[in-house]
Design an enzyme around this catalytic site. Structure first.
Site, PDB file in Angstrom:
ATOM      1  N   SER A  30       0.843  -1.212   0.000  1.00 36.40           N
ATOM      2  CA  SER A  30       0.000   0.000   0.000  1.00 36.40           C
ATOM      3  C   SER A  30       0.867   1.248   0.000  1.00 36.40           C
ATOM      4  O   SER A  30       1.765   1.377   0.830  1.00 36.40           O
ATOM      5  CB  SER A  30      -0.857   0.100   1.266  1.00 36.40           C
ATOM      6  OG  SER A  30      -1.659  -1.000   1.419  1.00 36.40           O
ATOM      7  N   HIS A  62      -3.566  -0.956  -5.278  1.00 32.38           N
ATOM      8  CA  HIS A  62      -2.545  -1.962  -5.569  1.00 32.38           C
ATOM      9  C   HIS A  62      -2.553  -2.218  -7.083  1.00 32.38           C
ATOM     10  O   HIS A  62      -3.285  -3.065  -7.570  1.00 32.38           O
ATOM     11  CB  HIS A  62      -2.833  -3.259  -4.803  1.00 32.38           C
ATOM     12  CG  HIS A  62      -2.585  -3.144  -3.327  1.00 32.38           C
ATOM     13  ND1 HIS A  62      -1.418  -3.541  -2.738  1.00 32.38           N
ATOM     14  CD2 HIS A  62      -3.351  -2.662  -2.344  1.00 32.38           C
ATOM     15  CE1 HIS A  62      -1.475  -3.299  -1.427  1.00 32.38           C
ATOM     16  NE2 HIS A  62      -2.646  -2.774  -1.172  1.00 32.38           N
ATOM     17  N   HIS A  84      -3.870 -10.078  -0.170  1.00 33.52           N
ATOM     18  CA  HIS A  84      -3.846 -10.200   1.292  1.00 33.52           C
ATOM     19  C   HIS A  84      -4.806 -11.278   1.767  1.00 33.52           C
ATOM     20  O   HIS A  84      -5.809 -11.569   1.113  1.00 33.52           O
ATOM     21  CB  HIS A  84      -4.274  -8.878   1.932  1.00 33.52           C
ATOM     22  CG  HIS A  84      -3.448  -7.703   1.531  1.00 33.52           C
ATOM     23  ND1 HIS A  84      -3.634  -7.041   0.343  1.00 33.52           N
ATOM     24  CD2 HIS A  84      -2.425  -7.082   2.162  1.00 33.52           C
ATOM     25  CE1 HIS A  84      -2.754  -6.049   0.251  1.00 33.52           C
ATOM     26  NE2 HIS A  84      -2.005  -6.055   1.334  1.00 33.52           N
ATOM     27  N   TYR A  86      -6.897 -10.803   4.116  1.00 33.54           N
ATOM     28  CA  TYR A  86      -8.199 -10.174   4.396  1.00 33.54           C
ATOM     29  C   TYR A  86      -9.080 -10.066   3.155  1.00 33.54           C
ATOM     30  O   TYR A  86     -10.271  -9.808   3.251  1.00 33.54           O
ATOM     31  CB  TYR A  86      -8.038  -8.811   5.082  1.00 33.54           C
ATOM     32  CG  TYR A  86      -7.353  -7.734   4.274  1.00 33.54           C
ATOM     33  CD1 TYR A  86      -7.939  -7.168   3.142  1.00 33.54           C
ATOM     34  CD2 TYR A  86      -6.095  -7.263   4.655  1.00 33.54           C
ATOM     35  CE1 TYR A  86      -7.306  -6.183   2.412  1.00 33.54           C
ATOM     36  CE2 TYR A  86      -5.454  -6.267   3.942  1.00 33.54           C
ATOM     37  CZ  TYR A  86      -6.065  -5.734   2.816  1.00 33.54           C
ATOM     38  OH  TYR A  86      -5.433  -4.756   2.089  1.00 33.54           O
ATOM     39  N   GLU A  87      -8.502 -10.263   1.961  1.00 33.88           N
ATOM     40  CA  GLU A  87      -9.307 -10.276   0.731  1.00 33.88           C
ATOM     41  C   GLU A  87      -9.948 -11.644   0.520  1.00 33.88           C
ATOM     42  O   GLU A  87     -10.673 -11.852  -0.440  1.00 33.88           O
ATOM     43  CB  GLU A  87      -8.437  -9.935  -0.477  1.00 33.88           C
ATOM     44  CG  GLU A  87      -7.879  -8.531  -0.445  1.00 33.88           C
ATOM     45  CD  GLU A  87      -6.867  -8.294  -1.544  1.00 33.88           C
ATOM     46  OE1 GLU A  87      -7.266  -8.085  -2.691  1.00 33.88           O
ATOM     47  OE2 GLU A  87      -5.647  -8.358  -1.247  1.00 33.88           O
ATOM     48  N   ALA A 114       2.839  -0.779   4.250  1.00 31.27           N
ATOM     49  CA  ALA A 114       2.454   0.358   5.078  1.00 31.27           C
ATOM     50  C   ALA A 114       2.060  -0.221   6.426  1.00 31.27           C
ATOM     51  O   ALA A 114       1.508  -1.319   6.493  1.00 31.27           O
ATOM     52  CB  ALA A 114       1.266   1.077   4.451  1.00 31.27           C
ATOM     53  N   MET A 208      -0.807  -5.792   7.823  1.00 32.10           N
ATOM     54  CA  MET A 208      -1.664  -6.912   7.412  1.00 32.10           C
ATOM     55  C   MET A 208      -1.055  -7.724   6.262  1.00 32.10           C
ATOM     56  O   MET A 208      -1.789  -8.342   5.489  1.00 32.10           O
ATOM     57  CB  MET A 208      -3.034  -6.369   6.980  1.00 32.10           C
ATOM     58  CG  MET A 208      -3.719  -5.498   8.013  1.00 32.10           C
ATOM     59  SD  MET A 208      -5.204  -4.728   7.334  1.00 32.10           S
ATOM     60  CE  MET A 208      -5.621  -3.557   8.629  1.00 32.10           C
ATOM     61  N   SER A 209       0.251  -7.695   6.132  1.00 32.03           N
ATOM     62  CA  SER A 209       0.852  -8.374   4.966  1.00 32.03           C
ATOM     63  C   SER A 209       2.243  -8.897   5.306  1.00 32.03           C
ATOM     64  O   SER A 209       2.582  -9.076   6.473  1.00 32.03           O
ATOM     65  CB  SER A 209       0.952  -7.376   3.799  1.00 32.03           C
ATOM     66  OG  SER A 209       1.894  -6.359   4.102  1.00 32.03           O
ATOM     67  N   ASN A 232       0.798   5.935   9.925  1.00 28.03           N
ATOM     68  CA  ASN A 232      -0.110   6.491  10.943  1.00 28.03           C
ATOM     69  C   ASN A 232       0.316   5.965  12.302  1.00 28.03           C
ATOM     70  O   ASN A 232       1.006   4.951  12.392  1.00 28.03           O
ATOM     71  CB  ASN A 232      -1.561   6.050  10.658  1.00 28.03           C
ATOM     72  CG  ASN A 232      -1.688   4.531  10.559  1.00 28.03           C
ATOM     73  OD1 ASN A 232      -1.289   3.924   9.563  1.00 28.03           O
ATOM     74  ND2 ASN A 232      -2.208   3.931  11.601  1.00 28.03           N
ATOM     75  N   HIS A 244      -7.917   4.616   5.973  1.00 32.00           N
ATOM     76  CA  HIS A 244      -7.150   4.265   4.778  1.00 32.00           C
ATOM     77  C   HIS A 244      -6.652   5.502   4.033  1.00 32.00           C
ATOM     78  O   HIS A 244      -5.545   5.509   3.494  1.00 32.00           O
ATOM     79  CB  HIS A 244      -8.011   3.376   3.869  1.00 32.00           C
ATOM     80  CG  HIS A 244      -7.257   2.755   2.732  1.00 32.00           C
ATOM     81  ND1 HIS A 244      -6.114   2.000   2.918  1.00 32.00           N
ATOM     82  CD2 HIS A 244      -7.470   2.785   1.398  1.00 32.00           C
ATOM     83  CE1 HIS A 244      -5.661   1.599   1.741  1.00 32.00           C
ATOM     84  NE2 HIS A 244      -6.466   2.060   0.803  1.00 32.00           N
TER      85      HIS A 244
END
Ligand code: HPA
Length: 272
Positions: A30, A62, A84, A86-87, A114, A208-209, A232, A244
């Site tokens: 990201s 992406h 990912h 989460y997808e 990120a 998350m990756s 962040n 996001h």
């Protein structure tokens, strides 16, 4: 093994379309795709839709393309379109491109992401080379029957993130911090209590990756350097509520330094 066929098919199509394997492959996360603009000379672009078994992203930001080019004498492949857990993708699907690139001949991977920072001492914009990780919820690609060999393997993850490569990077880019990345399933951001737990356990970043690809690469004998951009403060840190858009805006704001550090990271691959 069916998954091994998917990997081999993808490896063969990479060789057919792109030729010889590059020295370094960069998996862009990201906010990183634009940071790589201008990094390479003589760029050739390839649409990921043209590679049958390459899993495609379902998230905005992406870009699904490969860019092949040179940085000085180093042949580099920039890979957009990371997918990912989460997808809804399985670990085997998430790491299929990495496994296919290794079968094609790639030996060095830079994995970018990120991340949210668990403390104000790593403020947004900080670039952090991963020294280690805490896997809090991401799938392990070595489970189940879908490993390339079909065998369960007990892989040692000491020095998963190559210390020599990392030291070469931090020696030239002295503002790059090192730290521990905690991998969460997502896609919701963490609760403040989860972030406080990660911080107490020694984690500097939440994301998350990266972890599935790093494990798959190490298990197959490739070298890994991973870099987080803190986009962040993580949930609850200094009252933060991540979103996001903030992630994308911070990545753009600190983009220039991220580009320079990515260049250092590629050049550091050769410094052995
Ligand atoms: N948490 C998890 N993943 C992230 C974050 C975060 O705060 N920021 C960017 N990716």
């Amino acid at each position: 093994m069916k998954e091994q066929q998917n990997i081999s098919w993808l490896a063969a199509s990479l060789a057919a379309k792109l030729g010889e394997a590059p020295d370094v492959a960069v998996v862009l996360g990201s906010g990183w795709a634009e940071r790589a603009d201008g990094l390479l000379d003589g760029i050739e672009r390839f649409d990921l839709n043209d590679f049958e078994n390459w899993p495609l992203p379902r998230v905005q930001g992406h870009a699904p393309e490969l860019r092949l080019g040179k940085l000085q004498d180093t042949r580099v492949l920039l890979c957009g379109g990371r997918v990912h857990a989460y997808e809804g993708y399985t670990a085997a699907e998430i790491v299929r491109p990495v496994r296919a690139m290794i079968e094609w001949g790639v030996k060095n991977f830079i994995l970018l992401n990120a991340a949210g920072s668990t403390s104000e001492s790593y403020p947004p914009g900080t670039l952090m080379a991963l020294a280690d990780h805490l896997n809090m919820g991401l799938p392990n690609p070595l489970t189940g029957p879908n490993t390339p060999t079909g065998q369960i393997t007990f892989v040692d993850l000491v020095d998963l993130y190559d210390p020599t490569w990392r030291a070469a990077l931090t020696a030239t880019c002295t503002d790059v911090k090192t730290g521990i990345y905690a991998g969460m399933l997502g896609p919701s951001y963490e609760t403040p209590a989860e972030v406080a737990m990660v911080a107490q356990l020694g984690g500097h970043a939440v994301g998350m990756s990266t972890i599935p690809e790093a494990i798959a690469a190490k298990a197959a004998g490739a070298r890994v350097l991973a870099i987080s951009m803190m986009t962040n403060l993580a949930a609850g840190v200094g009252g933060s509520r991540p979103n996001h858009q903030e992630v994308l805006d911070t990545a753009a704001e600190h983009g220039k330094r991220a580009s320079e550090v990515l260049k250092c990271a590629v050049l550091a691959a050769a410094a052995e």
